[in-house]
Design an enzyme around this catalytic site. Structure first.
Site, PDB file in Angstrom:
ATOM      1  N   ASP A 292     -20.672  45.011 -10.502  1.00  0.00           N
ATOM      2  CA  ASP A 292     -19.842  44.155 -11.355  1.00  0.00           C
ATOM      3  C   ASP A 292     -19.232  42.997 -10.577  1.00  0.00           C
ATOM      4  OD1 ASP A 292     -18.334  46.081  -9.897  1.00  0.00           O
ATOM      5  OD2 ASP A 292     -16.565  45.559 -11.084  1.00  0.00           O
ATOM      6  N   GLU A 293     -18.915  41.943 -11.307  1.00  0.00           N
ATOM      7  CA  GLU A 293     -18.082  40.848 -10.816  1.00  0.00           C
ATOM      8  C   GLU A 293     -18.501  40.344  -9.433  1.00  0.00           C
ATOM      9  OE1 GLU A 293     -13.778  41.548 -12.815  1.00  0.00           O
ATOM     10  OE2 GLU A 293     -14.281  43.004 -11.279  1.00  0.00           O
ATOM     11  N   ALA A 294     -19.800  40.231  -9.212  1.00  0.00           N
ATOM     12  CA  ALA A 294     -20.287  39.705  -7.925  1.00  0.00           C
ATOM     13  C   ALA A 294     -20.252  38.180  -8.004  1.00  0.00           C
ATOM     14  CB  ALA A 294     -21.690  40.237  -7.639  1.00  0.00           C
ATOM     15  N   LEU A 295     -19.049  37.646  -8.131  1.00  0.00           N
ATOM     16  CA  LEU A 295     -18.875  36.227  -8.466  1.00  0.00           C
ATOM     17  C   LEU A 295     -19.123  35.307  -7.276  1.00  0.00           C
ATOM     18  CD1 LEU A 295     -15.656  36.633 -10.660  1.00  0.00           C
ATOM     19  CD2 LEU A 295     -18.059  36.733 -11.364  1.00  0.00           C
TER      20      LEU A 295
END
Ligand code: ACM
Length: 481
Positions: A292-295
């Site tokens: 998740d959320e590997a921004l």
């Protein structure tokens, strides 16, 4: 005396027989097949506490636990409970089913004193095989004794999976052989949000916890969050950054700033060591790899990384679960996306479902237990909105995403993130009573669910939580006694 259906989750079939109430006598005893002995012992112990009677095990007990023929269509968690004027019979194809039936029977007992059980028959089986909750040990660590206590409580509502979020930017909470600094540095003093949540599980403590959960018929699902949410790992091992430069420990609640380096071989050595170790310590079928959320990972690097890492749980005998962002890449056949956002559609998850993948449903605006109940809730967050008890109950996972219907669902999970939490009492305050809503969604046939019925049944659990020393939110939506 309770009514036969006054339990949570509501059973699939309840047929009361008011002429057949069972008054538990002073010479009550329990009989059980050898495979039912552990459940029989627990039931006898609970009955002793309530009645003060000795409740021995005998050959011909007035309370009988039986292992029944499995039958092809029966869930291992199914059970039958028959209460008649001369005694009680609890039958199930497995010990797991007897344990589920015992939870139902336990809820039909008063807290103390004379016991009259309501006559009739319950036939029960779960809607979904996976009914879970998640505890975030990375933002705040909880001691094994607290986690055991939590397992005891959630098992009473037939929750059968506990997902442990073991790693994140602020802490690394599981000892990994060959990588000692992960826990020495990133599990030590000053880790967690505000530096207030230090601690980690040794491999032995983790194994003990998994074994304890198994006695509650709960499967532990370990999560190692990759490729983002890895600052704690990079603090311990700077070679896990792209430039190899040291990074500072973080105790704030920002997300999306850390990433493993998709182009470096060290990354994959590390990840495979961790996945192999966690798989070896975990008897359950699942290993959660985050995603998740590997921004701060480019889309290309995310694809490169995930394409290499997604097969690793399978290589070590586990099924990969990941937050649903991973559905952007081609998934191994048995991988399970877990939907966590608030949007009404998700193309990646719908595509995965169409390709035959099972999905776990955890929409934040319904099932995130770290959302505040209302504006006055002192703990929790509100980015997904306020989640009242009614909001947590009055939705259905098979309606949540177009293209992801009943047949695509492995089940439902209610995650609890720890940014604002500091103790087991804080955890319990956010979880209870909303986890009971999720438990009923996961277990009870959809057509049998009803908010006004749930709300009335839930009120009875206030005194039960108090008697067990469990903290809970006395939501104004419920007419607590
Ligand atoms: C998540 O809440 N980032 C899965």
């Amino acid at each position: 005396m309770k009514h036969l259906g006054d339990v949570i989750p509501l059973p699939a079939s309840v047929r009361p027989d008011p002429g057949a109430d069972f008054r538990v006598p002073a010479d009550v005893s329990v009989s059980a097949a050898p495979a039912a002995a552990a459940v029989a012992d627990e039931l006898a112990e609970v009955l002793r506490e309530v009645t003060g009677f000795p409740v021995p095990r005998t050959e011909e007990g007035s309370i009988r636990l039986e292992i029944e023929a499995a039958g092809e269509a029966r869930s291992p968690e199914s059970y039958r409970l028959a209460i008649a004027a001369d005694g009680v019979t609890l039958g199930a194809p497995t010990e797991q089913g007897l344990f589920a039936g015992f939870q139902t029977l336990r809820q039909l007992l008063p807290l103390k004193g004379e016991v009259v059980l309501p006559g009739g028959r319950i036939e029960d089986a779960p809607r979904f095989a996976y009914r879970g909750t998640m505890l975030d040990l990375a933002r705040h660590f909880y001691q094994p004794a607290d986690i055991r206590s939590y397992l005891d409580t959630i098992a009473q509502f037939k929750i059968n999976h506990l997902h442990l979020h073991l790693t994140d930017d602020q802490g690394w909470r599981l000892e990994i052989d060959g990588w000692p600094r992960l826990t020495e540095v990133s599990g030590g003093e000053g880790t967690g949000i505000d530096g207030a949540g230090p601690g980690f599980l040794t491999a032995q403590e983790y194994a003990d916890l998994v074994a304890y959960a198994a006695t509650r018929h709960i499967t532990i699902v370990p999560e190692i969050d990759l490729p983002g949410h890895v600052n704690a790992a990079q603090v311990a091992y700077p070679e896990l950054t792209c430039d190899g430069e040291p990074v500072q420990p973080r105790t704030d609640a920002e997300v999306g700033y850390s990433s493993l380096c998709a182009g470096k071989e060290e990354t994959y050595t590390f990840v495979e060591d961790v996945i192999r170790t966690v798989a070896a310590l975990t008897p359950g079928p699942y290993l959660h790899i985050g995603g998740d959320e590997a921004l701060s990972t480019t889309a290309e690097d995310y694809r490169t990384f995930m394409t290499r890492v997604l097969p690793l749980p399978g290589k070590y005998g586990k099924r990969a679960i990941g937050w649903h962002e991973m559905a952007a890449v081609d998934l191994p056949q048995d991988a399970i996306p877990q939907y966590w956002r608030i949007e009404p559609t998700d193309d990646g998850v719908a595509r995965a479902a169409a390709a035959g993948h099972q999905v776990i449903m955890s929409p934040a605006d319904r099932s995130y237990l770290d959302m505040k109940y209302d504006e006055s809730t002192p703990l929790g967050l509100d980015w997904a909105g306020l989640v009242s008890v009614e909001r947590s109950y009055d939705w259905d996972p098979a309606d949540r995403l177009p293209g992801v219907g009943e047949e695509s669902l492995l089940g439902v999970e209610a995650p609890l993130w720890s940014e604002t939490l500091r103790s087991l009492a804080d955890v319990e305050f956010m979880v209870f009573p909303r986890l009971l809503a999720i438990a009923e969604i996961g277990w009870t046939p959809r057509a049998a669910r009803d908010w006004s019925s749930f709300r009335e049944r839930l009120a009875e659990f206030g005194p039960r939580f108090e008697a067990q020393g469990i903290n809970y939110h006395r939501s104004a939506e419920i007419d607590w006694p």
